[in-house]
Design an enzyme around this catalytic site. Sequence first.
Site, PDB file in Angstrom:
ATOM      1  N   GLU A 268       9.413 -27.923  -0.491  1.00  0.00           N
ATOM      2  CA  GLU A 268       8.834 -29.148  -1.069  1.00  0.00           C
ATOM      3  C   GLU A 268       7.313 -29.092  -1.076  1.00  0.00           C
ATOM      4  O   GLU A 268       6.657 -29.895  -0.416  1.00  0.00           O
ATOM      5  CB  GLU A 268       9.260 -30.358  -0.235  1.00  0.00           C
ATOM      6  CG  GLU A 268      10.738 -30.531  -0.111  1.00  0.00           C
ATOM      7  CD  GLU A 268      11.105 -31.537   0.969  1.00  0.00           C
ATOM      8  OE1 GLU A 268      10.313 -31.747   1.916  1.00  0.00           O
ATOM      9  OE2 GLU A 268      12.177 -32.111   0.868  1.00  0.00           O
ATOM     10  N   PRO A 269       6.740 -28.157  -1.801  1.00  0.00           N
ATOM     11  CA  PRO A 269       5.278 -28.081  -1.780  1.00  0.00           C
ATOM     12  C   PRO A 269       4.616 -29.248  -2.490  1.00  0.00           C
ATOM     13  O   PRO A 269       5.043 -29.665  -3.562  1.00  0.00           O
ATOM     14  CB  PRO A 269       4.979 -26.765  -2.504  1.00  0.00           C
ATOM     15  CG  PRO A 269       6.163 -26.539  -3.379  1.00  0.00           C
ATOM     16  CD  PRO A 269       7.342 -27.145  -2.682  1.00  0.00           C
ATOM     17  N   GLY A 270       3.605 -29.785  -1.864  1.00  0.00           N
ATOM     18  CA  GLY A 270       2.775 -30.811  -2.506  1.00  0.00           C
ATOM     19  C   GLY A 270       1.396 -30.206  -2.708  1.00  0.00           C
ATOM     20  O   GLY A 270       1.009 -29.773  -3.793  1.00  0.00           O
ATOM     21  N   CYS A 337     -20.190 -49.157   2.768  1.00  0.00           N
ATOM     22  CA  CYS A 337     -21.012 -49.774   3.793  1.00  0.00           C
ATOM     23  C   CYS A 337     -20.647 -49.323   5.203  1.00  0.00           C
ATOM     24  O   CYS A 337     -20.790 -50.070   6.156  1.00  0.00           O
ATOM     25  CB  CYS A 337     -20.868 -51.277   3.717  1.00  0.00           C
ATOM     26  SG  CYS A 337     -19.198 -51.754   4.139  1.00  0.00           S
TER      27      CYS A 337
END
Length: 439
Positions: A268-270, A337
């Site tokens: 399941e490569p992302g 900020c």
Amino acid sequence: MEIIDNQYCLSGGVRALDLVERYGCPIYVYDTAVIEQKYKQFMNAFEGVNLKLNYACKALSNVNILRFIKKLGAGLDAVSIQEVMLGLHAGFAPDEILYTPNGVSIEEMAEAIRLGVKVNVDNISTLEQFGHHFPNYPVCIRINPHIMAGGNSKISVGHIDSKFGISVHQLPLVQRIVEATGVHVEGIHMHTGSDILDAEVFLLGAEVLFGAAMAFPDLDYVDFGSGFKVPYKPNDISTDIEDLGKRIGERFHTFCKEYGKELTLKFEPGKYLVSESGYFLVKTNVVKQTMSTVFAHVDSGLNHLIRPMFYDSYHEIFNVSKPEGKSRIYTVVGYICETDTFGVNRKISEIQEGDILAFKNAGAYCYSMSSNYNSRFRPAEVMIYEGQDYLIREQEDFQDLLRHQVEVDGLLDDKVGQLGTEQPNLLGEKIEQKRKAER
Ligand SMILES: *Cc1c(COP(=O)(O)O)cnc(C)c1O
């Protein structure tokens, strides 16, 4: 990107500065040629193995990217019911989607089942209820192999105290529940974290998972999850996918023989598929010299790209406007900020106000983790496909900030806001036009 005729270009010779002209700044740009190359490299590394990749869409979830990755032949890994819906919307068939939630309600599981996708169960409680509520629906089981892996404690998810998966030590209990409820276990899964360098770790995990698989006689697939490391710095080492393919591939063949059935191997490569495809382009607003530091302030911040602040991750930064300028040392910061430092003491080609800078590795976990913090708009996204650029998401506008806010009628003030529906950034555009006319 590469330099052609003294200009930074994406595939097909698309110039980065032209994209800024056309779509404004800041923008995310994704080069699908890179995604395709990574996908093919992975598939080739496992030649001869019955391999299926499920793209982990939390990394980058624009539906155009999902469609492109579907076209390559991948399935989808979804970690929320909304990702499941995006996947279905993008055109994935339900059985091409594996839903891997973590500690969700049984109602959300029921919704996934109603949508017909494959489901991964990651705790005993859900497994017990599963057989009762959905006796005929096959499941995958997420095992926690208890391997400490991953580049960062926030992204390491397989260790002993991790909240993910069912402990491999609880396998006998899982087996009892499976027998008692008659639930059909069709797959077995692990995912131990992100930024794992070593094939050894996957091989260790593989041994645990293959061992566990023997307890389930009717499997269709074994899923090794993901966690591949990609290069972030020049000369960075990354997971050697060819080495991994060779070693896991061989081991998988012998396992299938022992098991007595040719199973499908899944990953399941992302990050691996999309990280290097993406660039984030920003404009330098201010160059500020203090006693010890030269700051380059850009028109973005942790609202658009939080990985450096959240994970201490490194994104290479270069000056798109000055491909061959003389290098100086800069600390690149945002406009938020609070401290939002993108990079400290980076060697970058001399920056002037107005210069466009690019962040590398902006494909994975960048846009998908962006927010409206400081009430800023999320940026546009552009996709490069076959040498052409396409706008795949517009920059947000003032209406997006108000959308879903309920302005309770007459409760505190009956005057309509001064701005009405006018866009506050029109002023900025006018100044920009004037500047251009003057140049
Ligand atoms: C996040 C995740 C992935 C993808 O991890 P990468 O490091 O981006 O490749 C795969 N599977 C599951 C279950 C995940 O949660």
